[in-house]
Design a protein around this motif. Structure first.
Motif, PDB file in Angstrom:
ATOM      1  N   THR A  43       0.805  -1.235   0.000  1.00 46.45           N
ATOM      2  CA  THR A  43       0.000   0.000   0.000  1.00 46.45           C
ATOM      3  C   THR A  43       0.830   1.274   0.000  1.00 46.45           C
ATOM      4  O   THR A  43       0.358   2.305  -0.478  1.00 46.45           O
ATOM      5  CB  THR A  43      -0.926   0.016   1.225  1.00 46.45           C
ATOM      6  N   ARG A  44       2.044   1.257   0.521  1.00 45.39           N
ATOM      7  CA  ARG A  44       2.851   2.489   0.596  1.00 45.39           C
ATOM      8  C   ARG A  44       3.535   2.748  -0.737  1.00 45.39           C
ATOM      9  O   ARG A  44       4.063   1.841  -1.371  1.00 45.39           O
ATOM     10  CB  ARG A  44       3.889   2.403   1.714  1.00 45.39           C
ATOM     11  N   SER A  45       3.569   4.028  -1.118  1.00 40.41           N
ATOM     12  CA  SER A  45       4.229   4.411  -2.371  1.00 40.41           C
ATOM     13  C   SER A  45       5.722   4.580  -2.139  1.00 40.41           C
ATOM     14  O   SER A  45       6.197   4.678  -1.002  1.00 40.41           O
ATOM     15  CB  SER A  45       3.633   5.721  -2.896  1.00 40.41           C
ATOM     16  N   LEU A  46       6.479   4.650  -3.242  1.00 39.81           N
ATOM     17  CA  LEU A  46       7.931   4.748  -3.133  1.00 39.81           C
ATOM     18  C   LEU A  46       8.391   6.069  -2.542  1.00 39.81           C
ATOM     19  O   LEU A  46       9.498   6.146  -1.992  1.00 39.81           O
ATOM     20  CB  LEU A  46       8.567   4.549  -4.514  1.00 39.81           C
ATOM     21  N   ASP A  47       7.593   7.141  -2.664  1.00 36.76           N
ATOM     22  CA  ASP A  47       7.996   8.426  -2.115  1.00 36.76           C
ATOM     23  C   ASP A  47       7.521   8.619  -0.681  1.00 36.76           C
ATOM     24  O   ASP A  47       7.616   9.725  -0.137  1.00 36.76           O
ATOM     25  CB  ASP A  47       7.477   9.571  -2.996  1.00 36.76           C
ATOM     26  N   ASP A  48       7.019   7.585  -0.056  1.00 31.86           N
ATOM     27  CA  ASP A  48       6.592   7.674   1.337  1.00 31.86           C
ATOM     28  C   ASP A  48       7.820   7.914   2.222  1.00 31.86           C
ATOM     29  O   ASP A  48       8.885   7.318   2.009  1.00 31.86           O
ATOM     30  CB  ASP A  48       5.894   6.386   1.751  1.00 31.86           C
ATOM     31  N   PRO A  49       7.731   8.806   3.222  1.00 32.12           N
ATOM     32  CA  PRO A  49       8.902   9.105   4.073  1.00 32.12           C
ATOM     33  C   PRO A  49       9.492   7.866   4.741  1.00 32.12           C
ATOM     34  O   PRO A  49      10.715   7.741   4.856  1.00 32.12           O
ATOM     35  CB  PRO A  49       8.350  10.100   5.097  1.00 32.12           C
ATOM     36  N   TRP A  50       8.644   6.938   5.185  1.00 35.07           N
ATOM     37  CA  TRP A  50       9.154   5.738   5.842  1.00 35.07           C
ATOM     38  C   TRP A  50       9.903   4.844   4.868  1.00 35.07           C
ATOM     39  O   TRP A  50      10.929   4.246   5.217  1.00 35.07           O
ATOM     40  CB  TRP A  50       8.004   4.974   6.493  1.00 35.07           C
TER      41      TRP A  50
END
Length: 231
Positions: A105-112
């Motif tokens: 679910t998280r995108s590649l530009d997510d801070p984590w």
């Protein structure tokens, strides 16, 4: 070493320091304002042709290797246990389901995601540096007289040897020696004789001392002589 010399021994930040008792009623050596100083690079120059070929000693780095090995063993064991549990018709571990969901679910530009990627890159670079660099910077290799025998000198031991040689020069009251892989810096205090004469004698004595150490790569030499200004 006499009792008077032992009492005047004190460590210095740049290397071992030893003071000889003052002779001839000269002023005591020590820090303070108004120093007369003679500073120059020594006449001694390393001769690459006279040096032998001996690589640096490699550190075994047991602690980093043990830490990485234990972490990989724990992660692999945990993953294999969870896979075996799923094969045995048991539900998968909650941490693996959460991890799979986050990765989906998280995108590649997510801070984590970016922070985890940066941490992984830094860890990988650190491991590469440990794998590709020799380490043991405090050990200077000596010339290899026999192919099956290697020897080295600790930099602190080299500093002690050269300091003792410097104290044999007439007029030198104290000396401090700092040894690196490429250069040896000597700071001496003279309580009599001309500073240029003292430095010239130090150049000759220390050049002979460096040659007798048998180092595979002889460092350059810089000598500085000073004495307290007379009040």
């Amino acid at each position: 070493m006499s009792d008077a010399e032992r009492e005047n021994t004190r460590p210095g930040p740049a290397g071992p320091t030893l003071e000889k008792p003052s002779e001839g009623g000269g002023p005591p050596a020590g820090g303070g304002a108004g120093m007369e100083q003679s500073s120059s690079a020594a006449r001694y120059r390393p001769d690459p042709e006279a040096d032998g070929r001996a690589g640096r000693f490699w550190s075994v780095r047991r602690v980093p290797a043990a830490v990485v090995g234990l972490l990989l063993l724990a992660a692999t064991g945990l993953l294999l246990y969870d896979i075996a549990a799923v094969r045995a018709d048991r539900p998968g571990a909650a941490w693996r389901r959460v991890l799979a969901d986050e990765l989906a679910t998280r995108s590649l530009d997510d801070p984590w995601v970016v922070a985890a990627a940066v941490a992984a890159v830094l860890l990988g670079l650190w491991l590469l540096v440990l794998a590709l660099t020799p380490g043991l910077r405090g050990l200077l290799p000596m010339r290899r007289e026999k192919p099956d025998l290697r020897a080295g000198l600790e930099r602190r031991a080299v500093a002690v040897i050269l300091r003792d040689r410097a104290l044999e020069v007439s007029g030198v009251q104290s000396a401090r020696v700092a040894v690196s892989r490429r250069r040896i810096r000597v700071r001496a205090q003279a309580h009599f004789r001309d500073l240029d004469d003292v430095r010239a004698d130090l150049d000759a004595v220390l050049a002979d001392g460096i040659g007798e150490l048998g180092l595979a790569r002889r460092p350059a030499l810089a000598v500085h002589v000073r004495r307290p200004a007379r009040g």
